[in-house]
Every structure is written in structure tokens, then in C-alpha cells.
Design a protein around this motif. Structure first.
Motif, PDB file in Angstrom:
ATOM      1  N   HIS A  96       0.805  -1.213   0.000  1.00 25.01           N
ATOM      2  CA  HIS A  96       0.000   0.000   0.000  1.00 25.01           C
ATOM      3  C   HIS A  96       0.840   1.267   0.000  1.00 25.01           C
ATOM      4  O   HIS A  96       0.375   2.333  -0.414  1.00 25.01           O
ATOM      5  CB  HIS A  96      -0.938  -0.003   1.212  1.00 25.01           C
ATOM      6  CG  HIS A  96      -0.242   0.261   2.520  1.00 25.01           C
ATOM      7  ND1 HIS A  96       0.413  -0.724   3.234  1.00 25.01           N
ATOM      8  CD2 HIS A  96      -0.092   1.410   3.233  1.00 25.01           C
ATOM      9  CE1 HIS A  96       0.917  -0.186   4.328  1.00 25.01           C
ATOM     10  NE2 HIS A  96       0.630   1.086   4.356  1.00 25.01           N
ATOM     11  N   GLN A  97       2.108   1.167   0.443  1.00 25.70           N
ATOM     12  CA  GLN A  97       2.963   2.347   0.476  1.00 25.70           C
ATOM     13  C   GLN A  97       3.161   2.966  -0.909  1.00 25.70           C
ATOM     14  O   GLN A  97       3.498   4.144  -1.042  1.00 25.70           O
ATOM     15  CB  GLN A  97       4.338   1.988   1.066  1.00 25.70           C
ATOM     16  CG  GLN A  97       4.292   1.613   2.538  1.00 25.70           C
ATOM     17  CD  GLN A  97       4.175   0.118   2.758  1.00 25.70           C
ATOM     18  OE1 GLN A  97       3.619  -0.607   1.924  1.00 25.70           O
ATOM     19  NE2 GLN A  97       4.700  -0.365   3.869  1.00 25.70           N
ATOM     20  N   ILE A  99       0.759   2.846  -3.480  1.00 22.61           N
ATOM     21  CA  ILE A  99      -0.485   3.009  -4.222  1.00 22.61           C
ATOM     22  C   ILE A  99      -0.664   4.436  -4.738  1.00 22.61           C
ATOM     23  O   ILE A  99      -1.061   4.660  -5.892  1.00 22.61           O
ATOM     24  CB  ILE A  99      -1.688   2.588  -3.355  1.00 22.61           C
ATOM     25  CG1 ILE A  99      -1.698   1.063  -3.176  1.00 22.61           C
ATOM     26  CG2 ILE A  99      -2.996   3.052  -3.974  1.00 22.61           C
ATOM     27  CD1 ILE A  99      -1.902   0.289  -4.457  1.00 22.61           C
ATOM     28  N   HIS A 100      -0.394   5.441  -3.900  1.00 26.39           N
ATOM     29  CA  HIS A 100      -0.554   6.822  -4.347  1.00 26.39           C
ATOM     30  C   HIS A 100       0.341   7.107  -5.553  1.00 26.39           C
ATOM     31  O   HIS A 100      -0.096   7.721  -6.541  1.00 26.39           O
ATOM     32  CB  HIS A 100      -0.221   7.788  -3.208  1.00 26.39           C
ATOM     33  CG  HIS A 100      -1.297   7.917  -2.182  1.00 26.39           C
ATOM     34  ND1 HIS A 100      -2.455   8.634  -2.403  1.00 26.39           N
ATOM     35  CD2 HIS A 100      -1.391   7.419  -0.922  1.00 26.39           C
ATOM     36  CE1 HIS A 100      -3.224   8.582  -1.327  1.00 26.39           C
ATOM     37  NE2 HIS A 100      -2.602   7.853  -0.408  1.00 26.39           N
ATOM     38  N   ASN A 120      -4.321  -5.755  -1.351  1.00 26.54           N
ATOM     39  CA  ASN A 120      -3.448  -4.914  -0.535  1.00 26.54           C
ATOM     40  C   ASN A 120      -3.874  -5.061   0.907  1.00 26.54           C
ATOM     41  O   ASN A 120      -4.906  -4.518   1.316  1.00 26.54           O
ATOM     42  CB  ASN A 120      -3.542  -3.454  -0.971  1.00 26.54           C
ATOM     43  CG  ASN A 120      -3.181  -3.253  -2.430  1.00 26.54           C
ATOM     44  OD1 ASN A 120      -4.065  -3.186  -3.272  1.00 26.54           O
ATOM     45  ND2 ASN A 120      -1.901  -3.188  -2.739  1.00 26.54           N
ATOM     46  N   THR A 124      -4.832   2.501   5.836  1.00 28.99           N
ATOM     47  CA  THR A 124      -3.898   3.605   5.992  1.00 28.99           C
ATOM     48  C   THR A 124      -4.617   4.819   6.553  1.00 28.99           C
ATOM     49  O   THR A 124      -5.835   4.811   6.725  1.00 28.99           O
ATOM     50  CB  THR A 124      -3.238   3.938   4.633  1.00 28.99           C
ATOM     51  OG1 THR A 124      -2.179   4.875   4.836  1.00 28.99           O
ATOM     52  CG2 THR A 124      -4.249   4.511   3.653  1.00 28.99           C
ATOM     53  N   ILE A 133      -7.360   0.893   1.290  1.00 28.12           N
ATOM     54  CA  ILE A 133      -6.538   1.056   0.096  1.00 28.12           C
ATOM     55  C   ILE A 133      -7.432   1.105  -1.138  1.00 28.12           C
ATOM     56  O   ILE A 133      -7.175   1.856  -2.080  1.00 28.12           O
ATOM     57  CB  ILE A 133      -5.519  -0.087  -0.015  1.00 28.12           C
ATOM     58  CG1 ILE A 133      -4.659  -0.173   1.271  1.00 28.12           C
ATOM     59  CG2 ILE A 133      -4.631   0.091  -1.232  1.00 28.12           C
ATOM     60  CD1 ILE A 133      -3.963   1.103   1.635  1.00 28.12           C
ATOM     61  N   SER A 134      -8.511   0.325  -1.118  1.00 31.86           N
ATOM     62  CA  SER A 134      -9.407   0.303  -2.267  1.00 31.86           C
ATOM     63  C   SER A 134     -10.145   1.628  -2.451  1.00 31.86           C
ATOM     64  O   SER A 134     -10.692   1.887  -3.526  1.00 31.86           O
ATOM     65  CB  SER A 134     -10.433  -0.832  -2.125  1.00 31.86           C
ATOM     66  OG  SER A 134     -11.304  -0.595  -1.033  1.00 31.86           O
ATOM     67  N   GLU A 199     -11.958  -6.530   3.005  1.00 34.26           N
ATOM     68  CA  GLU A 199     -10.669  -5.831   2.997  1.00 34.26           C
ATOM     69  C   GLU A 199     -10.128  -5.645   4.409  1.00 34.26           C
ATOM     70  O   GLU A 199      -8.916  -5.773   4.649  1.00 34.26           O
ATOM     71  CB  GLU A 199     -10.816  -4.480   2.306  1.00 34.26           C
ATOM     72  CG  GLU A 199      -9.495  -3.770   2.090  1.00 34.26           C
ATOM     73  CD  GLU A 199      -9.594  -2.616   1.104  1.00 34.26           C
ATOM     74  OE1 GLU A 199      -8.540  -2.029   0.795  1.00 34.26           O
ATOM     75  OE2 GLU A 199     -10.712  -2.304   0.653  1.00 34.26           O
ATOM     76  N   GLN A 299       3.274  -5.383   5.814  1.00 32.39           N
ATOM     77  CA  GLN A 299       2.039  -4.626   5.950  1.00 32.39           C
ATOM     78  C   GLN A 299       1.554  -4.542   7.399  1.00 32.39           C
ATOM     79  O   GLN A 299       1.030  -3.525   7.831  1.00 32.39           O
ATOM     80  CB  GLN A 299       0.947  -5.284   5.096  1.00 32.39           C
ATOM     81  CG  GLN A 299       1.321  -5.460   3.632  1.00 32.39           C
ATOM     82  CD  GLN A 299       1.514  -4.147   2.899  1.00 32.39           C
ATOM     83  OE1 GLN A 299       0.581  -3.400   2.696  1.00 32.39           O
ATOM     84  NE2 GLN A 299       2.743  -3.859   2.522  1.00 32.39           N
ATOM     85  N   THR A 303       0.152  -1.322   9.879  1.00 30.56           N
ATOM     86  CA  THR A 303      -1.280  -1.349  10.169  1.00 30.56           C
ATOM     87  C   THR A 303      -1.530  -1.264  11.671  1.00 30.56           C
ATOM     88  O   THR A 303      -2.464  -0.597  12.120  1.00 30.56           O
ATOM     89  CB  THR A 303      -1.917  -2.633   9.603  1.00 30.56           C
ATOM     90  OG1 THR A 303      -1.740  -2.656   8.182  1.00 30.56           O
ATOM     91  CG2 THR A 303      -3.404  -2.689   9.915  1.00 30.56           C
TER      92      THR A 303
END
Length: 350
Positions: A96-97, A99-100, A120, A124, A133-134, A199, A299, A303
Motif C-alpha cells: 500500500h505504500q 499506491i498513491h 493490498n 492507511t 486502500i481500495s 478488505e 504490511q 497497520t
């Protein structure tokens, strides 16, 4: 959309991304999808060769999934824009780190009719608190995203061993489309419309798994480990009812994404591998990601930080003794024996 026009792109060269590439690459030959499966990941050198070249010529991800051949119709592409161009089905598997950064790189390139299914296993922090993340992907590029979580480790998937998984989708027809793409005789899929809970299970199970690993280090035995898993499932369900949008179905937690995923991770997931070494050596997590996970990102530890902050801000730490204890052991220097104290003091055991 005619199914025959659907081109697939997998985002991520990690072990799970490579394992799902093996399944998809084989599966599209027998179903109504484009025969070439594109795969993108961050380029890197392995023994003086580019990883993309190794995948395309040797048909093996020798760094993250060694010993498992990928189908020849899986093509690694180092350029992100080129990989996603004309891809109507995206399968993000990167930590997820990233994704942006990935979303920023594909805005305006992905077809407007594209759909995605994400794997993922994290939540976050966003401007308004915690976020899935979705949620990031639709916010950035506007596509509908389903999620895939379940008791399926990469090595067993790649070896063709029987696995189950759960697809959570807000649009059930999209979930069923991805089921057509992914399901095989040994990779069995259930589709549910409880996407948020699916998720969340994938994210929170790693915190519980870290607790069971501390229990292993104390040589407490399987009974104590089972008690942690049981308490962990209770806290996951409780957290979901606080955090998830809309009503949460208890049945979702009995799917592969729930209890089965929790058990599998507790008995050998990546978080367990790192926590065992962390417990033994005390090395920084960043160092252990390099040494234990071959530079893949963990992850569960991150989290646990965001979940702890969320609970503390709302005065809910007392309602989540296991999540709180795992965080305190990892980041506040509390001894691993606190896991047993947590069990002894839990209301269910008083």
C-alpha cells in the motif's frame, strides 16, 4: 463490454503478484479474455540482469517467486503507462505504500471503463481518519475496485495446491467477472457484496498473527495460540462494526477472507517470519524487510500503528486488548509475556 476484449494488467512483481500471474496467465487461455497478460513492477537488477528481462526470457521471477515457471503469455513491462494502456482489468498487488505513486502515474492512461481487483492487506491514514486502500484508487482514477482476500499464500498458490479466497465487491457483477478470470479447480472463489469487511479482514489479521508469533516465542503451545486467534477474530469483527460503512454481515468472517485467512497467516505468513526475527535479534523492521522479505514491504506492523492511533483517539483501547498489546510490544518495549497477560485479563476468561 464483450468479455473477449478484456485485457489484464497485474501491478506488482512481488511473490503474490507473481503467483496470481501464473494463475491468470494459464486461465485466460481457456476463457474469454485477451491471451496476453501484462505485468508491471519496479525495475531492478538481479545478478546483473534486469528483472523484466529475466521474466520475459526465462519465464520465472527468480527474486520473489523462484522455482515456479510463469506462463509465456505473461509479459513483464517496465514502463507503467505502457503496461496499463488499454488494460481494462487491473490487478494491483503492490504494497500500500506505493499506491498513491502508482495512481498518480496512471491517471489519464487507464481506460475509463476499466475495473480493478486489489490485493493490498493494509489500511492507511487519510485526511478524515482511516481509509481502505481500495478507496484510494477510485478517488484518484475513478474506477470501481473489488478486493480479494483469503487463505492463499503465494508459494502454495504457485505450486497448484488447493486454496480458497474471497472476492468482495460493491458491484456484484464485477466480482463475478473477476471470479471468471481467476477461479480454477484449485483456486476456489466466493463472491460477497461485503467489500469493506473483506478488505478489513485482510488488514487486521496481520496484527493477530504477530500476537501468535510472540506466543510461539514463549513456547506457550497451541492452546494459547488458538486463544489468541479466537480473541483476534472477536476484535476484528468488533472493529469492523465500528469502522465499516453500512451493515457488516457476520457470515463474511466465516469466509476464507476471515477465519481461514487468520489461521493461515498465524501459522506462517510474512508477518510471522519478520516478527520471529525481530523477537530474536531486535533489528530494525526496515532491515528485516531487506533480509527476511527480500526487500518486500511488510504490511502488518504499519497497520498496527494506524489502528492503535485510531483506537486511542476514540478512547477505545480497552475494548481491543490484543491489538493494543501487539502495538505496545512492537513499539513501546513491553515484554512478549504481555500476550499471555492479555489473555488472562480478557473479560471472556475472567
Amino acid at each position: 463490454m464483450a468479455a473477449a476484449t478484456l485485457t489484464v494488467c497485474i501491478l506488482g512483481f512481488g511473490n503474490w503478484g507473481s503467483a496470481i500471474a501464473k494463475i491468470i496467465g494459464t486461465n485466460v487461455r481457456n476463457q474469454q479474455f485477451a491471451s496476453t497478460v501484462k505485468m508491471w513492477g519496479f525495475e531492478e537488477a538481479v545478478n546483473g540482469r534486469k528483472l523484466t528481462d529475466i521474466i520475459n526470457h526465462d519465464h520465472e521471477n527468480v527474486k520473489y517467486l523462484p522455482g515456479h515457471k510463469l506462463p509465456e503469455n505473461v509479459v513483464a513491462i517496465p514502463n507503467l503507462s505502457e503496461a496499463v494502456q488499454d488494460a481494462e482489468l487491473l490487478v494491483p498487488t503492490t504494497p500500500h505504500q506505493f499506491i498513491h505513486k502508482i495512481c498518480n502515474g496512471i491517471m489519464g492512461t487507464v481506460p475509463k471503463k476499466a475495473l480493478g481487483i486489489a490485493h493490498n492487506e493494509a489500511i492507511t491514514e487519510g485526511p478524515g481518519g482511516l481509509m481502505f486502500i481500495s478507496d484510494i484508487i477510485p478517488e484518484k482514477i475513478g474506477m470501481d475496485i473489488s478486493v480479494l482476500m483469503g487463505a492463499n499464500t503465494a508459494s502454495e498458490m504457485a505450486a497448484g495446491k488447493f486454496c480458497e479466497t474471497t472476492i468482495g465487491s460493491r458491484v456484484i457483477e464485477n466480482g463475478l467477472l473477476f471470479k471468471d478470470l481467476l477461479q480454477t479447480l484449485n483456486f476456489r472463489i466466493t463472491v460477497v457484496n461485503d467489500a469493506d469487511a473483506v478488505e478489513l479482514c485482510g488488514a487486521l489479521k496481520s496484527i493477530v498473527a504477530m500476537g501468535t508469533t510472540f506466543c510461539d516465542g514463549l513456547h506457550c503451545g497451541n492452546n494459547s495460540k488458538a486463544a489468541i486467534i479466537s480473541l483476534g477474530l472477536v476484535e476484528i469483527i468488533t472493529f469492523a462494526r465500528i469502522f465499516c460503512k453500512g451493515q457488516v454481515s457476520t457470515a463474511t468472517f466465516l469466509e476464507s477472507c476471515g477465519l481461514a485467512h487468520l489461521i493461515t497467516t498465524s501459522y506462517g505468513g510474512q508477518d510471522c517470519q519478520v516478527v520471529k526475527t525481530f523477537r530474536r535479534t531486535g533489528k530494525p523492521i526496515e532491515k528485516l524487510e531487506q533480509e527476511v522479505l527480500n526487500e518486500q514491504k511488510l504490511q502488518g506492523l504499519e497497520t498496527s500503528i494506524v489502528v492503535y492511533r485510531f483506537l486511542k483517539q476514540r478512547g477505545l483501547l480497552d475494548k481491543f486488548p490484543l491489538f493494543t498489546t501487539v502495538y505496545q510490544i512492537c513499539y513501546k518495549g513491553r515484554p512478549p509475556t504481555e500476550m499471555i497477560t492479555c489473555l488472562q485479563r480478557h473479560p471472556a476468561h475472567v
